[in-house]
Design an enzyme around this catalytic site. Structure first.
Site, mmCIF file in Angstrom:
data_model
loop_
_atom_site.group_PDB
_atom_site.id
_atom_site.type_symbol
_atom_site.label_atom_id
_atom_site.label_comp_id
_atom_site.label_asym_id
_atom_site.label_seq_id
_atom_site.Cartn_x
_atom_site.Cartn_y
_atom_site.Cartn_z
ATOM 1 N N LEU A 127 9.065 -29.599 -3.451
ATOM 2 C CA LEU A 127 8.056 -30.622 -3.252
ATOM 3 C C LEU A 127 8.117 -31.249 -1.830
ATOM 4 O O LEU A 127 7.666 -32.429 -1.787
ATOM 5 C CB LEU A 127 8.035 -31.472 -4.291
ATOM 6 C CG LEU A 127 7.605 -31.082 -5.782
ATOM 7 C CD1 LEU A 127 8.186 -32.304 -6.710
ATOM 8 C CD2 LEU A 127 6.501 -30.594 -5.790
ATOM 9 N N ASN A 159 3.714 -33.130 0.584
ATOM 10 C CA ASN A 159 5.235 -33.256 0.701
ATOM 11 C C ASN A 159 5.434 -34.806 0.014
ATOM 12 O O ASN A 159 4.761 -35.829 0.098
ATOM 13 C CB ASN A 159 5.337 -33.963 2.313
ATOM 14 C CG ASN A 159 5.389 -32.741 3.089
ATOM 15 O OD1 ASN A 159 5.934 -31.811 2.866
ATOM 16 N ND2 ASN A 159 5.318 -32.845 4.485
ATOM 17 N N CYS A 160 6.371 -34.663 -0.822
ATOM 18 C CA CYS A 160 6.928 -35.809 -1.617
ATOM 19 C C CYS A 160 8.394 -36.019 -1.096
ATOM 20 O O CYS A 160 9.401 -35.848 -1.545
ATOM 21 C CB CYS A 160 7.055 -35.560 -3.064
ATOM 22 S SG CYS A 160 5.429 -34.937 -3.832
ATOM 23 N N VAL A 161 8.349 -36.613 0.114
ATOM 24 C CA VAL A 161 9.483 -37.003 0.806
ATOM 25 C C VAL A 161 9.428 -38.469 1.467
ATOM 26 O O VAL A 161 8.402 -39.174 0.731
ATOM 27 C CB VAL A 161 9.578 -36.032 2.039
ATOM 28 C CG1 VAL A 161 9.721 -34.537 1.828
ATOM 29 C CG2 VAL A 161 8.444 -36.226 3.015
#
Length: 346
Positions: A127, A159-161
């Site tokens: 992700l 992006n899950c950052v």
């Protein structure tokens, strides 16, 4: 069908953003403060936001959830854009962005340094993903894009950052680095194009992409590169590798990054360093803390505040206020410069 973009006219609903909100990866979500102290740090406190809140079905796998989430946001943005376009209203202003084809561009503006833009995309997986024309960018070799392709949505975030330095699709479309290079094109530089490259996790992949990106720059015959990073930690190695390879090839570099220098600003800012990296632009220290006041209305979820990247045990106060590092504020230290922070050292 997938067609290339970047030509013709694009109608922009400037200042409007579609924001997707939901529980994908709880510890790496973000906060957009619209009116408190955090509003000074997130660029999305200044946009008119249409917020889509998603609740997944039980058992929905996170990658499937993120994909549905991402596509729904794109469809909503397309719907809004189509409504405005079909209304027949006239544009308030018109801006033109163009560079000559390569054969012509290489001969243009004699005496001005030729500059290209290696555009690093987050591709660590799990992700931490970016898509180029729908292709997961971890699967690509570095390649060339016309700068206008990014404006028309060729690069899409998945992006899950950490919130502070993730490049959302909105930011890709409004990349300030590209806008700034265009502004200086034909004046004090010859902006010849964009080289997209990735940030994969293995050393072999890093070397392959870095070597290929610098090879393309060398084939252009450029004098200088402006290199932007996305994320921190592992991608710092890609940033420094790109810098060193280019400098060793005789190409000057300027790096754009952010810092994780501790709350007192005294720690090493990046996970990697090199003497060749002697021209660096910082988007701020993500470890700096900020307190957000209680709000009458909250869209989304607060249960992750204490575990979010940039949060800590006790971040969510009994009175509803939130104390977090800038790492938790969406776009606060954006490494494309789509933010409010920076520093200069002379």
């Amino acid at each position: 069908d997938v067609e290339s973009v970047g030509e013709g006219k694009t109608f922009v609903l400037e200042g409007a953003a579609v924001v997707t909100c939901g529980r994908i990866v709880g510890f790496q979500e973000g906060i957009v403060d619209m009116s408190g102290k955090g509003a000074e740090y997130t660029p999305f406190s200044k946009t008119c936001n249409v917020v889509l809140v998603f609740e997944p079905k039980d058992g929905l796998e996170k990658h499937d959830y993120e994909k549905a989430f991402r596509l729904a946001g794109l469809k909503a943005a397309m719907y809004l854009a189509k409504c405005v376009y079909e209304s027949g209203g006239a544009a308030d202003k018109t801006e033109t962005y163009e560079i000559a084809p390569f054969a012509e561009s290489m001969k243009s503006y004699a005496g001005l340094p030729k500059v290209a833009y290696p555009y690093m995309l987050q591709t660590q997986g799990l992700l931490h993903d970016t898509y180029v024309y729908g292709i997961d960018a971890k699967r690509i070799l570095p390649t060339i894009l016309h700068p206008n392709e990014t404006m028309d949505g060729a690069v899409v975030s998945g992006n899950c950052v950490s919130a502070c330095d993730k490049n959302s699709t909105y930011v890709h479309q409004n990349n300030p680095v590209i806008r700034s290079l265009y502004e200086r094109h034909g004046k004090d530089i010859n902006f010849v194009g964009v080289i997209i490259t990735n940030e994969n996790v293995t050393l072999a992949d890093k070397k392959r992409s870095s070597s290929f990106a610098v090879k393309i720059a060398g084939m252009f015959g450029v004098d200088g590169l402006v290199i932007s990073e996305e994320g921190f930690g592992n991608p710092d190695a890609d940033l420094i590798m790109n810098c060193r390879r280019a400098e060793m090839a005789g190409i000057k570099t300027v790096l754009i990054t952010d810092e994780y220098a501790g709350r007192d600003g005294a720690s090493q800012s990046l996970a990697d360093a090199a003497t060749e990296a002697n021209a660096v632009v910082t988007a701020g220290n993500a470890n700096m803390t900020v307190t957000l006041p209680p709000q009458e209305r909250i869209i989304g979820f607060t249960e992750y505040v204490d575990v979010i990247a940039g949060g800590f045990d006790g971040s969510l106060k009994p009175d509803g206020s939130i104390e977090v590092e800038l790492q938790a504020i969406t776009g606060a230290t954006c490494e494309l410069g789509f933010n409010k922070l920076g520093a200069e050292t002379w």
